[in-house]
Scaffold this active site. Structure first.
Site, short mmCIF file in Angstrom:
data_model
loop_
_atom_site.label_atom_id
_atom_site.label_comp_id
_atom_site.label_asym_id
_atom_site.label_seq_id
_atom_site.Cartn_x
_atom_site.Cartn_y
_atom_site.Cartn_z
N ASP A 137 2.40 10.64 10.61
CA ASP A 137 2.04 10.33 9.42
C ASP A 137 1.73 11.45 8.71
O ASP A 137 0.70 11.96 8.89
CB ASP A 137 1.02 9.27 9.45
CG ASP A 137 0.26 8.97 8.01
OD1 ASP A 137 0.80 9.35 6.99
OD2 ASP A 137 -0.45 7.96 7.92
N GLN A 172 -0.95 12.96 4.25
CA GLN A 172 -1.87 14.10 3.55
C GLN A 172 -1.34 15.35 3.88
O GLN A 172 -2.03 16.44 3.07
CB GLN A 172 -3.34 13.81 4.57
CG GLN A 172 -4.05 12.44 3.78
CD GLN A 172 -4.48 12.39 2.63
OE1 GLN A 172 -4.66 13.45 1.87
NE2 GLN A 172 -4.43 11.27 2.09
N LYS A 194 1.12 12.03 -3.40
CA LYS A 194 0.26 12.84 -3.09
C LYS A 194 0.46 14.48 -2.82
O LYS A 194 -0.13 15.34 -2.53
CB LYS A 194 -0.38 12.57 -1.57
CG LYS A 194 -0.91 11.21 -1.61
CD LYS A 194 -1.49 11.09 -0.18
CE LYS A 194 -1.72 9.39 0.13
NZ LYS A 194 -2.81 8.87 -0.25
N CYS A 234 -9.46 3.29 3.60
CA CYS A 234 -8.40 2.62 4.42
C CYS A 234 -8.36 3.09 5.90
O CYS A 234 -7.40 3.38 6.61
CB CYS A 234 -7.11 2.93 3.98
SG CYS A 234 -6.82 1.94 2.47
N1 PMP Z 1 -1.65 7.62 5.80
C1 PMP Z 1 -2.55 8.25 5.39
C2 PMP Z 1 -3.07 9.43 6.08
C3 PMP Z 1 -2.88 8.24 4.01
O1 PMP Z 1 -3.74 8.92 3.47
C4 PMP Z 1 -2.17 7.40 3.16
C5 PMP Z 1 -2.57 7.05 1.55
N2 PMP Z 1 -3.90 7.00 1.35
C6 PMP Z 1 -1.27 6.52 3.78
C7 PMP Z 1 -1.00 6.61 4.83
C8 PMP Z 1 -0.61 5.55 2.76
O2 PMP Z 1 0.18 6.29 1.81
P1 PMP Z 1 1.08 5.35 0.53
O3 PMP Z 1 -0.11 4.37 0.18
O4 PMP Z 1 1.51 6.31 -0.48
O5 PMP Z 1 2.11 4.44 1.09
#
Ligand code: PMP
Length: 421
Positions: free
Chosen positions: A215, A218, A241, A379
């Site tokens: 993932d 970030q 991001k 989250c």
């Molecule tokens: N993984 C990480 C580490 C994140 O920081 C985020 C966004 N806060 C996501 C996944 C999800 O990204 P998105 O909402 O753009 O799909």
């Protein structure tokens, strides 16, 4: 104060860095607005970064001059729009260094990329197979795997973190075994700022016979990423991001894996031939791109990556590191402030709690001062549970932030302590 912090702070406040950042700030129109009569200090970059004028203009130009559906039309507009969209795919390919352009699948964002893999690759999982994640994952890299476990009978395993917010490598290694089919882990934790040693973790997972999804939501805006060097099997990130638009993101997958995976959504563009008896599927990457995509977003993501390339990720990383070192050193000296996430290898993120003041109250006082931070569980509820807090305040830095903005943040925190103390 250690030498690294002194050196970093000196770098962040060096006149040439200040001038360069001041010039870059001119590229971001939103940074010129005020909030509650104060200059905006935008420190919520981990949630979404601001957009430079070139990205805003790129998206507007698409609708003003190029708007047409792609991949299907013989008319000029459609062909030009297709060329621009496919050129953006090449830009992404160069940005994360994939071997082939077919390995770049455009999706809505990181969340959709992970769900794609869980849904499609996940069809090969059987009862008793194991999926290994880490305790520091965002819910987007937890819940799709829980859903897959429910569907398939696979078992979710979680590698713990220590109290600095680093992954416990010994435990990670112990949890890998012959049943591990898939490992999913973050490159850079959104709640803690921890940078995981991804290359090493991928090698360990491969040695156990598992495929690895990283993932990168970030990471991509803060670290140079080379997927071939990391040797990960999948890499997911979001455009928003990375100074790009919302609603567009990327799934990288090794071609051999993507080729063997079934489609996950049916519709236009993902097919070669459709009859009521049988449908055959398109080549990569289109097999995974059903329906009309976010064309303007894809093209503008290309512009965002060009912008980042123009500034230079190593320079961005060095500047943000200096800001983080300065903010960390100052925050560590403040009474009543607890840093959450003190890994040795960190980027961009300062997460903390203020004794006696709820994070949301800190956030409200900061907002009064024009400072935008995120408060909540980010989250990543399991991370909050690990540290025994319901929420933290998170300041996260981008290429346009300054030492003076960190000082505004620190002054506003002191004010919150006075108001609620
Ligand atoms: N993984 C990480 C580490 C994140 O920081 C985020 C966004 N806060 C996501 C996944 C999800 O990204 P998105 O909402 O753009 O799909």
């Amino acid at each position: 104060m250690n030498d690294r912090i002194i050196e970093s702070t000196a770098r962040a406040s060096a006149p040439e860095t200040k001038r360069a950042v001041a010039r870059l700030r001119q590229d971001f129109p939103i940074l010129h607005r005020t909030v509650h009569g104060k200059p905006l200090v935008y420190l919520d970059n981990a949630a979404t970064s601001q957009k430079p004028q070139c990205v805003i203009e790129c998206e507007a130009r698409y609708y003003a001059q190029l708007n047409a559906n792609i991949h299907r039309g013989v008319h000029s507009l459609s062909q030009q729009a297709t060329e621009a969209y496919e050129a953006a795919r090449d830009t992404v390919r160069r940005f994360i260094h994939t071997e082939r352009r077919e390995e770049i699948v455009f999706v809505r964002g990181t969340t959709e990329a992970i769900n794609l893999v869980a849904t499609s690759y996940g069809q090969g999982l059987r009862p008793g197979d194991e999926i290994l994640i880490t305790e520091m994952e965002h819910h987007s890299n937890i819940v799709p795997w829980q859903l897959l476990c429910e569907r398939s009978g696979a078992v979710l395993r979680v590698a713990p973190i220590d109290d600095a917010g680093e992954l416990r490598l010994d435990a990670f290694e112990r949890l890998l075994g012959p049943a591990t089919r898939l490992v999913a882990l973050t490159h850079l934790s959104n709640a803690l700022g921890t940078i995981n040693p991804v290359k090493r973790l991928v090698a360990l997972a491969h040695a156990a016979g598992a495929v690895v999804l990283v993932d990168g939501a970030q990471a991509v805006a803060h670290l140079p990423v080379d997927v071939q060097e990391l040797d990960c099997d999948f890499y997911a990130f979001s455009g928003h991001k990375l100074y790009g638009p919302t609603g567009i993101g990327v799934l990288y997958g090794k071609a051999a894996l993507l080729d063997a995976m079934p489609p996950w959504q049916g519709g236009g563009d993902m097919i070669r031939e459709v009859t009521f008896a049988r449908t055959s599927y398109n080549d990569l990457p289109y097999k995974f791109e059903a329906g009309t995509p976010h064309i303007a977003g894809g093209i503008a993501l290309g512009a965002a990556i060009d912008y980042v390339g123009m500034v230079g990720l190593p320079a961005i990383a060095a500047h943000e590191h200096a800001l983080l070192a300065y903010a960390t050193e100052q925050a560590a000296g403040m009474a009543g402030l607890r840093l959450i996430g003190t890994a040795r290898d960190k980027a961009s993120i300062l997460s903390f709690t203020v004794e006696g003041v709820h994070p949301h109250d800190v956030g409200t006082i900061l907002d009064d001062e024009g400072v935008a931070v995120r408060t909540g569980h980010h989250c990543a509820m399991p991370v909050m549970a690990h540290f025994g807090v319901p929420a933290t305040v998170r300041a996260s830095f981008a290429l346009y932030n300054t030492v003076e903005e960190v000082d505004v943040l620190l002054r506003a925190i002191r004010r919150a302590q006075e108001v609620f103390g």
